[in-house]
Design an enzyme around this catalytic site. Structure first.
Site, short mmCIF file in Angstrom:
data_model
loop_
_atom_site.label_atom_id
_atom_site.label_comp_id
_atom_site.label_asym_id
_atom_site.label_seq_id
_atom_site.Cartn_x
_atom_site.Cartn_y
_atom_site.Cartn_z
N GLY A 31 -13.53 21.88 33.70
CA GLY A 31 -13.11 21.11 32.53
C GLY A 31 -13.62 19.69 32.53
N GLY A 36 -23.61 17.76 30.51
CA GLY A 36 -24.13 18.68 31.53
C GLY A 36 -23.57 20.09 31.27
N HIS A 37 -22.26 20.17 31.05
CA HIS A 37 -21.65 21.48 30.77
C HIS A 37 -22.20 22.05 29.47
CE1 HIS A 37 -18.32 19.48 33.15
NE2 HIS A 37 -18.55 20.57 33.85
N GLN A 61 -10.65 24.35 46.42
CA GLN A 61 -11.88 23.67 46.80
C GLN A 61 -11.69 22.17 47.00
OE1 GLN A 61 -13.87 25.08 43.06
NE2 GLN A 61 -14.88 23.10 43.12
N ASP A 150 -25.23 19.72 41.28
CA ASP A 150 -24.56 20.22 42.48
C ASP A 150 -25.47 21.25 43.14
OD1 ASP A 150 -22.24 18.72 42.30
OD2 ASP A 150 -21.39 20.09 40.83
O1 PAF Z 1 -18.84 23.13 39.67
C1 PAF Z 1 -17.64 23.32 39.40
O2 PAF Z 1 -17.09 22.80 38.42
C2 PAF Z 1 -16.81 24.21 40.30
O3 PAF Z 1 -17.18 24.06 41.63
C3 PAF Z 1 -16.83 25.68 39.89
C4 PAF Z 1 -18.22 26.28 39.99
C5 PAF Z 1 -16.32 25.83 38.47
C6 PAF Z 1 -15.92 26.49 40.81
O4 PAF Z 1 -14.59 26.04 40.73
#
Ligand code: PAF
Length: 289
Positions: A31, A36-37, A61, A150
């Site tokens: 979110g 980028g998204h 994570q 990333d």
């Molecule tokens: O890059 C991210 O936003 C997160 O690491 C992902 C790939 C959605 C996994 O939670």
């Protein structure tokens, strides 16, 4: 756009879609969407019949001292952006839905994680592959889209998919940048005004190094120390690492060929920024260490 919060509803929806034989492009996110998204969604939109996006801030994570609680969130804005970008299904589960009980099988990433960000973020990539395994099984995408900002995540996810024969193609998508070169990131909001003005130096340092490499520099230590010095002179941030590895294996190398990554992390007061450049090299004569 269908908004789904429950695993079972998503399963039904995907089952229904699979029956029609169409391809699914998947964009997993946490979110606080930015350009980028949106570029990931655009790629997915162009190459698949439907686009599924997930928004889930995955607690697994984040380390105990990381920013899970203060990770930026703005669901209303995200919904509008996703709708405008033509997402078909938005999956937004809560933690209870994704992790209803203790996991009886844990995932542990062995390679590609003991360098770069993985070195400091113990367990981070275990959390990433755990949630992606769940999401890939639920969404059953033909393709899944990941930003190269990333790059270590891309490398780890490619490892996961190769090792376990996930029937999904991982599509690497170029980093989207601000006009001044700063890589777009949800965490840029943590920068002070002064830091924001300094931060483009990160990409500038990478571009400078790329030029040197392309014009024949093979001394990695010299390349790395030039980048460090540049960041030190141009910003108030502390360089956490500057490293050069093969990509996507993330191992040191002795011959300049194939794809290499030059990656950097800089700690500002509240924001830790990462960036990288991937360079494709033809085989060079020179050996180096
Ligand atoms: O890059 C991210 O936003 C997160 O690491 C992902 C790939 C959605 C996994 O939670």
């Amino acid at each position: 756009m269908k908004i789904i919060t429950k695993v079972n509803t998503l399963r039904e929806e995907i089952h229904h879609h699979k029956q029609s034989g169409g391809t699914i492009g998947f964009v997993p996110t946490m979110g606080y969407l930015h350009d980028g998204h949106l570029s990931l969604i655009k790629e997915a939109r162009n190459n698949n019949d439907i686009v599924v996006m997930s928004i889930f801030v995955n607690p697994l994570q984040f380390g105990p001292n990381e920013d899970f609680d203060r990770y930026p969130r703005n669901i209303e804005r995200d919904l509008k952006l996703a709708e405008n970008a033509d997402v078909d299904i938005l999956f937004m589960p809560d933690s209870e839905e994704m992790y209803p009980g203790t996991l009886s099988v844990a995932m542990n990433v062995k390679e590609r994680v003991h360098v770069l960000c993985g070195k400091k973020r113990e367990g981070h990539f275990d959390g990433v592959v755990t949630v992606l395994t769940k999401l890939f099984h639920l969404v059953q995408p033909r393709r899944a889209y990941f930003g190269l900002k990333d790059a270590q995540q891309v490398a780890v996810v490619e490892g996961l998919v190769d090792d376990y024969f996930f029937p999904v193609e991982i599509v690497r998508v170029r980093t989207v940048r601000e006009e001044d070169g700063l890589a777009k990131s949800s965490r840029n909001v943590y920068l002070s005004e002064e830091e924001r003005n300094e931060a483009p130096a990160i990409y500038e340092s990478l571009r400078g190094a790329k030029k040197k490499i392309e014009s024949g520099e093979v001394n990695t230590s010299a390349i790395i120390s030039d980048v460090k010095e540049f960041i030190h002179n141009m910003t108030s941030g502390q360089v956490e690492y500057v490293e050069i590895f093969t990509f996507p294996e993330l191992t040191p190398f002795h011959e300049w060929n194939g794809e290499i990554i030059l990656a950097i992390a800089v700690q500002f007061q509240k924001a830790r920024l990462i960036d990288n450049i991937i360079i494709s090299l033809d085989k060079k004569e020179n050996q180096h260490v």
